[in-house]
Design an enzyme around this catalytic site. Structure first.
Site, PDB file in Angstrom:
ATOM      1  N   GLU A   1      42.142  32.021  48.232  1.00 20.03           N
ATOM      2  CA  GLU A   1      42.700  31.214  47.141  1.00 20.03           C
ATOM      3  C   GLU A   1      43.675  30.146  47.629  1.00 20.03           C
ATOM      4  OE1 GLU A   1      41.352  31.610  44.308  1.00 20.03           O
ATOM      5  OE2 GLU A   1      40.305  33.478  44.805  1.00 20.03           O
TER       6      GLU A   1
ATOM      7  N   SER B   1      36.734  25.498  40.572  1.00 14.35           N
ATOM      8  CA  SER B   1      36.697  24.465  41.603  1.00 14.35           C
ATOM      9  C   SER B   1      35.467  24.614  42.508  1.00 14.35           C
ATOM     10  CB  SER B   1      37.967  24.538  42.450  1.00 14.35           C
ATOM     11  OG  SER B   1      37.941  23.571  43.462  1.00 14.35           O
TER      12      SER B   1
ATOM     13  N   HIS C   1      35.911  34.280  33.512  1.00 12.72           N
ATOM     14  CA  HIS C   1      37.132  33.593  33.949  1.00 12.72           C
ATOM     15  C   HIS C   1      38.188  33.640  32.835  1.00 12.72           C
ATOM     16  CE1 HIS C   1      37.465  31.592  37.822  1.00 12.72           C
ATOM     17  NE2 HIS C   1      38.417  30.814  37.332  1.00 12.72           N
TER      18      HIS C   1
ATOM     19  N   ASP D   1      44.782  31.521  35.758  1.00 13.36           N
ATOM     20  CA  ASP D   1      44.913  31.597  37.208  1.00 13.36           C
ATOM     21  C   ASP D   1      44.780  33.063  37.617  1.00 13.36           C
ATOM     22  OD1 ASP D   1      45.395  30.880  39.835  1.00 13.36           O
ATOM     23  OD2 ASP D   1      47.567  30.725  39.611  1.00 13.36           O
TER      24      ASP D   1
ATOM     25  N   GLY E   1      40.180  35.103  40.715  1.00 11.87           N
ATOM     26  CA  GLY E   1      39.527  35.511  41.959  1.00 11.87           C
ATOM     27  C   GLY E   1      40.120  36.789  42.518  1.00 11.87           C
TER      28      GLY E   1
ATOM     29  N   TYR F   1      30.426  33.317  50.070  1.00 13.45           N
ATOM     30  CA  TYR F   1      30.887  34.068  48.899  1.00 13.45           C
ATOM     31  C   TYR F   1      30.837  33.207  47.638  1.00 13.45           C
ATOM     32  CZ  TYR F   1      34.763  36.015  46.002  1.00 13.45           C
ATOM     33  OH  TYR F   1      35.560  36.488  44.988  1.00 13.45           O
TER      34      TYR F   1
END
Length: 245
Positions: A42, A123, A170, A174, A177, A206
């Site tokens: 990250e 992203s 998601h 934030d 991940g 990944y």
């Protein structure tokens, strides 16, 4: 590979219970590698050695408070997973929010443990997560899937799918991940498998496997990646235990 993994898992089970010293040694090593790699993926710039020092309670000059907190928070989240497993708590949204709260505690307290109220982009990925007003429905579907259809899957495949589905939704602004990799390992550990470390060096593979799963529905590349990492970790455990013997 699943057949080979099943055989290795059986061998590991036959060697249990492991000695306290062995458990402590393996646990400390994996906790460090897991924390370092998950944060590095990250964008955390702390090295493996620096991460080790921060875990021991020492600050690193020139590094941000956020990077320090990401290390300490991740360790606390792993400790929480271990508590969940000890108590045999069922998988639910409250548990997911608790994990996420630990990941973002002191970093973004407004959103720590709270679903996002805005649209986000992943992203470098083609996949676009659902709009905020759909999150409650999507998370309910996720938990229902886990309690029904998912139970017929091999534990490693189920763990991989937990990661795929969660990160596709998601649900947080934030920390998705880190939370997804914690959830993946929670599922593995619940079923007696060692946690895996998705390495920062393999982050392109990944991310690519995840995006393929989300945009085409082909989950095989990501599941294969998790199977390979599980196989590697089982080999590591068995090698250490055989050496000790």
């Amino acid at each position: 590979m699943i057949e080979e993994i099943n055989k290795k898992k059986l061998r590991l089970d036959e060697l249990r219970p492991l000695s306290r010293e062995t458990v402590k040694s393996i646990r400390e090593s994996i906790l460090l590698e897991w924390t370092y790699n998950s944060n590095a993926i990250e964008g955390n710039t702390l090295t493996l050695l620096e991460t080790k020092v921060v875990l021991e309670g020492i600050t690193i000059g020139g590094k941000s408070i956020r990077e320090h907190l990401e290390v300490v928070n991740h360790k606390e989240a792993i400790l929480y997973l271990e508590e969940v497993i000890r108590k045999e708590e069922p998988f639910n949204e409250w548990q997911i929010k608790n994990i996420h709260h630990l990941v973002l505690k002191g970093i973004n307290d407004k959103y720590a443990g709270n679903y996002r109220d805005q649209q986000v982009m992943i992203s470098g990925a083609e996949h676009i997560p659902p709009a905020p007003f759909l999150l409650k429905e999507k998370m309910n579907e996720f938990i229902n899937w886990y309690n029904t259809e998912a139970q017929s899957l091999h534990p490693i495949e189920r763990a991989a799918m937990v990661h795929i589905i969660f990160v596709g939704i998601h649900p947080f602004v934030d920390g998705n991940g880190r939370t997804s990799r914690l959830l993946l390992n929670l599922e593995l550990m619940k079923n007696g498998y060692p946690p895996i470390v998705i390495k920062n060096l393999n982050r392109l593979e990944y991310y690519s496997a995840l995006d393929i799963a989300h945009t085409t529905g082909d989950n095989s590349k990501f599941i294969s990646l998790v199977l390979k990492e599980s196989d590697d970790m089982l080999n590591r455990y068995l090698s250490l235990l055989n050496n000790n013997r």
